[in-house]
Write a protein that holds these residues in place. Structure first.
Motif, PDB file in Angstrom:
ATOM      1  N   ASN A 242       0.813  -1.213   0.000  1.00  0.00           N
ATOM      2  CA  ASN A 242       0.000   0.000   0.000  1.00  0.00           C
ATOM      3  C   ASN A 242       0.854   1.274   0.000  1.00  0.00           C
ATOM      4  N   ARG A 243       1.960   1.225  -0.720  1.00  0.00           N
ATOM      5  CA  ARG A 243       2.864   2.384  -0.806  1.00  0.00           C
ATOM      6  C   ARG A 243       3.051   2.784  -2.262  1.00  0.00           C
ATOM      7  N   VAL A 244       3.428   4.022  -2.457  1.00  0.00           N
ATOM      8  CA  VAL A 244       3.782   4.475  -3.801  1.00  0.00           C
ATOM      9  C   VAL A 244       5.168   5.111  -3.736  1.00  0.00           C
ATOM     10  N   ILE A 245       5.979   4.775  -4.710  1.00  0.00           N
ATOM     11  CA  ILE A 245       7.331   5.336  -4.779  1.00  0.00           C
ATOM     12  C   ILE A 245       7.228   6.725  -5.399  1.00  0.00           C
ATOM     13  N   ALA A 246       8.053   7.659  -4.911  1.00  0.00           N
ATOM     14  CA  ALA A 246       7.991   9.026  -5.427  1.00  0.00           C
ATOM     15  C   ALA A 246       9.389   9.632  -5.448  1.00  0.00           C
ATOM     16  N   MET A 247       9.497  10.767  -6.108  1.00  0.00           N
ATOM     17  CA  MET A 247      10.748  11.530  -6.043  1.00  0.00           C
ATOM     18  C   MET A 247      10.445  12.880  -5.406  1.00  0.00           C
ATOM     19  N   GLN A 248      11.209  13.184  -4.375  1.00  0.00           N
ATOM     20  CA  GLN A 248      11.068  14.478  -3.708  1.00  0.00           C
ATOM     21  C   GLN A 248      12.467  15.039  -3.502  1.00  0.00           C
ATOM     22  N   ASN A 249      12.687  16.287  -3.925  1.00  0.00           N
ATOM     23  CA  ASN A 249      14.025  16.899  -3.850  1.00  0.00           C
ATOM     24  C   ASN A 249      15.081  15.971  -4.446  1.00  0.00           C
ATOM     25  N   SER A 250      14.750  15.365  -5.540  1.00  0.00           N
ATOM     26  CA  SER A 250      15.636  14.443  -6.285  1.00  0.00           C
ATOM     27  C   SER A 250      15.965  13.152  -5.539  1.00  0.00           C
ATOM     28  N   LYS A 251      15.291  12.919  -4.423  1.00  0.00           N
ATOM     29  CA  LYS A 251      15.528  11.673  -3.674  1.00  0.00           C
ATOM     30  C   LYS A 251      14.332  10.720  -3.850  1.00  0.00           C
ATOM     31  N   ILE A 252      14.623   9.427  -3.817  1.00  0.00           N
ATOM     32  CA  ILE A 252      13.547   8.441  -3.923  1.00  0.00           C
ATOM     33  C   ILE A 252      12.955   8.219  -2.530  1.00  0.00           C
ATOM     34  N   VAL A 253      11.647   8.432  -2.430  1.00  0.00           N
ATOM     35  CA  VAL A 253      10.936   8.266  -1.148  1.00  0.00           C
ATOM     36  C   VAL A 253       9.690   7.426  -1.410  1.00  0.00           C
ATOM     37  N   ASP A 254       8.906   7.171  -0.365  1.00  0.00           N
ATOM     38  CA  ASP A 254       7.648   6.470  -0.604  1.00  0.00           C
ATOM     39  C   ASP A 254       6.563   6.990   0.328  1.00  0.00           C
ATOM     40  N   TYR A 255       5.326   6.840  -0.112  1.00  0.00           N
ATOM     41  CA  TYR A 255       4.153   7.328   0.632  1.00  0.00           C
ATOM     42  C   TYR A 255       3.100   6.234   0.737  1.00  0.00           C
ATOM     43  N   ASP A 256       2.284   6.342   1.756  1.00  0.00           N
ATOM     44  CA  ASP A 256       1.056   5.565   1.847  1.00  0.00           C
ATOM     45  C   ASP A 256       0.182   5.972   0.640  1.00  0.00           C
ATOM     46  N   ILE A 257      -0.435   4.997  -0.021  1.00  0.00           N
ATOM     47  CA  ILE A 257      -1.166   5.336  -1.263  1.00  0.00           C
ATOM     48  C   ILE A 257      -2.308   6.330  -0.998  1.00  0.00           C
ATOM     49  N   GLN A 258      -3.100   6.088   0.047  1.00  0.00           N
ATOM     50  CA  GLN A 258      -4.234   6.992   0.313  1.00  0.00           C
ATOM     51  C   GLN A 258      -3.733   8.409   0.581  1.00  0.00           C
ATOM     52  N   GLU A 259      -2.634   8.493   1.345  1.00  0.00           N
ATOM     53  CA  GLU A 259      -2.052   9.810   1.646  1.00  0.00           C
ATOM     54  C   GLU A 259      -1.604  10.474   0.345  1.00  0.00           C
ATOM     55  N   ALA A 260      -0.948   9.696  -0.489  1.00  0.00           N
ATOM     56  CA  ALA A 260      -0.416  10.233  -1.753  1.00  0.00           C
ATOM     57  C   ALA A 260      -1.549  10.770  -2.629  1.00  0.00           C
ATOM     58  N   LEU A 261      -2.681  10.053  -2.609  1.00  0.00           N
ATOM     59  CA  LEU A 261      -3.788  10.456  -3.477  1.00  0.00           C
ATOM     60  C   LEU A 261      -4.505  11.715  -2.965  1.00  0.00           C
ATOM     61  N   GLN A 262      -4.283  12.042  -1.684  1.00  0.00           N
ATOM     62  CA  GLN A 262      -4.899  13.256  -1.103  1.00  0.00           C
ATOM     63  C   GLN A 262      -4.112  14.516  -1.444  1.00  0.00           C
ATOM     64  N   ILE A 263      -2.815  14.345  -1.740  1.00  0.00           N
ATOM     65  CA  ILE A 263      -1.945  15.508  -1.944  1.00  0.00           C
ATOM     66  C   ILE A 263      -2.387  16.270  -3.198  1.00  0.00           C
TER      67      ILE A 263
END
Ligand code: ADP
Ligand code: F6P
Length: 321
Positions: A283-304
């Motif tokens: 239930n996570r999604v991989i993302a890039m933030q400030n050029s770094k690879i991070v991950d988020y909870d999917i529901q949280e990610a979809l709220q942003i």
């Protein structure tokens, strides 16, 4: 100990770099001792059991190719609970204990639903639109923009030779990121995106002012979400006297060999996705933030909510005369 199995699939629109992500997932997982199966045609393949065994050589010679070797699809059946449960049953039967889903927001909603049914899923953002809020970058975006720029440069040759205006629609569903960046890169006089209010009168005034300042040919970039390039072209021609043509770039933007950036980011994200599944995290999604690879909870990610780069839009606007 029983060998665990990871599944990997691509879903939604294809994007250059998806193959590089598949390759990274497969090789990382095999190296960690997992068995890996490729699921064909997105969630359709999970529902109908279209699974293929993957080994190190299954992903040879794909890093530089556009499209997706696993095929992709939009699967309405997976939006309903019976479809999700059938997909879960396929996973249970095949011993799949985690799935990497490469796609966009819609695909992540599906990944959340399947995670909720006990199959941990990790999403990797793969879409040319760069419209996923939790990440500053999505796989395929750079290639699509470079393709668009190459095409628009060609259109410019004709616009310049004929003293014309070229109105160009680029992809991006409801998002103006491709339009804004390609617009700057191609020296567009006006960039029309859904995120910034625009009126036809203001657009015409801008063209007329540029005309007064000695400009002979014009490029107007229009995001897909606005559309109407032919109608706009007619209005521009009628109001300014400049011969105007409309072009919709369309699906050429989705294909082609991925750029270095897309291959590298895809490789990094694929690696991280498998690391999470190795720890049993779903239930996570991989993302890039400030050029770094991070991950988020999917529901949280979809709220942003993704902020539009208004500063960049201002730059484009001010240097476009
Ligand atoms: P993208 O992933 O590029 O945003 P879509 O929005 O078309 O593309 O979604 C891809 C697929 O993900 C859909 O065809 C469907 O199978 C699945 N999907 C989309 N939205 C949902 C949802 N709300 N619940 C479950 N699955 C979904
Ligand atoms: O999401 C990627 C994208 O290419 C959008 O830019 C576009 O609106 C859509 O997919 C087109 O999808 P289809 O594959 O149905 O033509």
């Amino acid at each position: 100990m029983e060998q665990k199995t990871i599944g990997v699939l691509t879903s939604g629109g294809d994007a250059p770099g998806m193959n590089a992500a598949i390759r990274s997932v497969v090789r990382t997982a095999l190296k960690k001792g997992f068995r890996v199966v490729g699921v064909q045609r997105g969630y359709n393949g999970l529902i109908h059991g279209e699974l293929i065994e993957m080994n190190m050589r299954s992903v040879s010679d794909i890093i530089h190719r556009g499209g997706t070797m696993l095929y992709t699809a939009r699967c309405p059946e997976f939006r309903e609970m019976p479809g999700i449960l059938r997909a879960r049953d396929t996973c249970v039967k095949a011993g799949i204990s985690g799935v990497v889903v490469i796609g966009g927001d819609g695909s992540f909603r599906g990944a959340a639903d399947l995670s909720a049914q006990g199959i941990p899923c990790v999403g990797i953002p793969g879409t040319i639109d760069n419209d996923i809020a939790c990440t500053e970058y999505t796989i395929g975006y750079d290639t699509a923009m470079n393709t668009a720029v190459e095409m628009i440069d060609k259109l410019r040759d004709t616009a310049q030779s004929h003293d014309r205006c070229s109105v160009v629609e680029v992809m991006g569903r409801r998002a103006g990121y491709i339009a804004l960046n390609t617009g700057i890169a191609c020296g567009a006089t006006c960039i029309v995106v859904p995120e910034v209010e625009f009126t036809m009168d203001a657009l015409l005034d801008k063209i007329k002012l540029a005309q007064q300042l000695g400009k002979h040919h014009f490029i107007i970039l229009v995001a897909e979400g606005i559309g109407k390039v032919d109608e706009m072209s007619k209005q521009i021609e009628a109001a300014t006297g400049i011969e105007t043509r409309g072009t919709v770039l369309g699906h050429v933007q989705r294909g082609g060999n991925p750029t270095v950036r897309d291959r590298v980011v895809a490789s990094q994200m694929g690696y991280r996705a498998v690391e999470l599944l190795e720890q049993g995290i779903g239930n996570r999604v991989i993302a890039m933030q400030n050029s770094k690879i991070v991950d988020y909870d999917i529901q949280e990610a979809l709220q942003i909510k993704k902020p539009f780069t208004v500063d960049l839009y201002k730059v484009a606007d001010e240097i476009s005369f």
